[in-house]
Design a protein around this motif. Structure first.
Motif, mmCIF file in Angstrom:
data_model
loop_
_atom_site.group_PDB
_atom_site.id
_atom_site.type_symbol
_atom_site.label_atom_id
_atom_site.label_comp_id
_atom_site.label_asym_id
_atom_site.label_seq_id
_atom_site.Cartn_x
_atom_site.Cartn_y
_atom_site.Cartn_z
ATOM 1 N N ASP A 143 -16.429 -1.799 42.548
ATOM 2 C CA ASP A 143 -15.821 -2.549 41.452
ATOM 3 C C ASP A 143 -15.184 -1.576 40.465
ATOM 4 O OD1 ASP A 143 -17.975 -1.461 40.055
ATOM 5 O OD2 ASP A 143 -19.137 -3.320 40.058
ATOM 6 N N LEU A 144 -14.868 -2.060 39.258
ATOM 7 C CA LEU A 144 -14.161 -1.224 38.288
ATOM 8 C C LEU A 144 -14.954 0.031 37.923
ATOM 9 C CD1 LEU A 144 -11.626 -0.956 36.526
ATOM 10 C CD2 LEU A 144 -12.817 -2.244 34.736
ATOM 11 N N LEU A 147 -14.120 2.725 40.374
ATOM 12 C CA LEU A 147 -12.730 3.143 40.521
ATOM 13 C C LEU A 147 -12.496 4.619 40.209
ATOM 14 C CD1 LEU A 147 -9.796 2.528 41.134
ATOM 15 C CD2 LEU A 147 -9.562 1.573 38.819
ATOM 16 N N LEU A 167 -11.340 -2.959 46.315
ATOM 17 C CA LEU A 167 -11.570 -2.900 44.877
ATOM 18 C C LEU A 167 -11.743 -4.311 44.323
ATOM 19 C CD1 LEU A 167 -8.938 -0.262 43.678
ATOM 20 C CD2 LEU A 167 -11.415 0.048 43.887
ATOM 21 N N LEU A 169 -11.814 -5.984 40.721
ATOM 22 C CA LEU A 169 -11.466 -5.673 39.341
ATOM 23 C C LEU A 169 -11.461 -6.937 38.487
ATOM 24 C CD1 LEU A 169 -8.479 -3.288 40.172
ATOM 25 C CD2 LEU A 169 -10.888 -2.680 39.835
ATOM 26 N N ASP A 174 -5.712 -4.568 35.823
ATOM 27 C CA ASP A 174 -6.585 -3.399 35.947
ATOM 28 C C ASP A 174 -6.284 -2.570 37.193
ATOM 29 O OD1 ASP A 174 -8.386 -3.567 33.649
ATOM 30 O OD2 ASP A 174 -9.087 -5.434 34.551
ATOM 31 N N LEU A 175 -5.396 -3.062 38.061
ATOM 32 C CA LEU A 175 -5.032 -2.319 39.267
ATOM 33 C C LEU A 175 -3.819 -1.446 38.975
ATOM 34 C CD1 LEU A 175 -5.453 -1.743 42.259
ATOM 35 C CD2 LEU A 175 -3.957 -3.685 42.773
ATOM 36 N N SER A 188 -7.543 -5.911 47.390
ATOM 37 C CA SER A 188 -7.870 -6.112 45.973
ATOM 38 C C SER A 188 -8.427 -7.503 45.725
ATOM 39 C CB SER A 188 -6.618 -5.906 45.109
ATOM 40 O OG SER A 188 -6.054 -4.638 45.341
ATOM 41 N N PHE A 190 -9.874 -9.996 42.318
ATOM 42 C CA PHE A 190 -9.852 -10.100 40.864
ATOM 43 C C PHE A 190 -10.685 -11.294 40.413
ATOM 44 C CE2 PHE A 190 -5.813 -8.456 42.453
ATOM 45 C CZ PHE A 190 -5.797 -7.211 41.869
#
Length: 270
Positions: A143-144, A147, A167, A169, A174-175, A188, A190
């Motif tokens: 997760d964030l 990163l 990921l 996020l 935030d990407l 990704s 979200f």
């Protein structure tokens, strides 16, 4: 004349900061004392020592064979585990990326209030060296909070590397552009906790196609636990090729979750 150990904790001061995305702020810390910092790789784990309420400078521990010790436990600062994003020996700086989630946590609160001169303490780096192991196929997921380490490892990948990065996020903003080799695919996600099942399902579809692989998982505890079970139990990935670390657990602060995290890390997931 006493020679200082390079593994000593140090006091640093905020030099500058920038917002990388709505929920991620990079802070650059400076101290001349960083000249001999025992840096080995970006993405390493570090401890940050935050001042207690009413303090301007945190009390640093004395390093002993039994670990860091404080003469008076009442002086022990707030401690949080973070990722070393970068180190510049010539400039005597380190950079740390902070997840911003309001003022409901001491580290996020510190990052939101960042201004030149604010003081924290830092431990020497820890964790596996190098963070990225040589492999024919990579699977990095988190997760964030993961990163910064994932981005560090992408920088270290060979141009012909192949694999997958997952990921999760808070939001699409935030990407940021990532240094992805041409053979590495990005997946990704979200939003909030309702994306957990979709994340794990996609992870399942990214099973490495060779035994010469490296699986790296980090972030929220439930996410990491499910990912490690998939890699170690279903795919039978050897422990040496699967690194999984739960940085945090939803609903718990680091003091509450500390021992559970160590118990998880000490188990092999098999």
């Amino acid at each position: 004349m006493t020679t200082l150990s390079p593994k000593r904790p140090r006091l640093l001061r905020v030099q500058s900061w920038q917002d990388l995305s709505p929920h991620l702020r990079r802070i650059v810390f400076h101290s001349a004392d960083l000249a001999d910092y025992p840096f080995q790789c970006n993405g390493a784990h570090i401890k940050l020592f935050l001042p207690l309420p009413g303090q301007d400078v945190p009390q640093l521990p004395v390093v002993t064979a039994q670990g860091p010790q404080w003469a008076d436990k009442a002086d022990k600062p707030i401690t949080r585990t973070y990722t070393l994003r970068s180190y510049d020996a010539a400039a005597c700086t380190v950079s740390v990326d902070f997840v911003l989630h309001g003022d409901n946590g001491p580290a996020s609160r510190f990052a939101l209030a960042a201004s030149p001169g604010l003081c924290i303490g830092i431990s020497p780096p820890a964790g596996p060296v190098p963070m990225l192991k040589a492999a024919a196929h990579y699977l990095l997921a988190g997760d964030l909070s993961a990163l910064p380490a994932i981005e560090s490892m992408l920088h270290d990948m060979a141009p012909d590397a192949r694999g997958d990065v997952l990921l999760w996020l808070p939001e699409r903003a935030d990407l940021r552009p990532l240094p992805l080799p041409a053979g590495v695919r990005l997946h990704s996600f979200f939003g909030d906790a309702d994306r957990h099942a979709a994340f794990i399902d996609t992870l399942r579809q990214c099973r490495p196609d060779t035994d010469d692989c490296f699986v790296w998982l980090a972030g929220e505890a439930a996410l990491v636990a499910d990912g490690r079970a998939l890699a170690r139990q279903q795919w039978q990935i050897p422990l040496a090729c699967c690194y999984a670390v739960p940085y945090w657990r939803r609903g718990q602060d680091e003091e509450t979750y500390h021992q559970s995290r160590h118990d998880f890390m000490d188990s092999d997931g098999d």
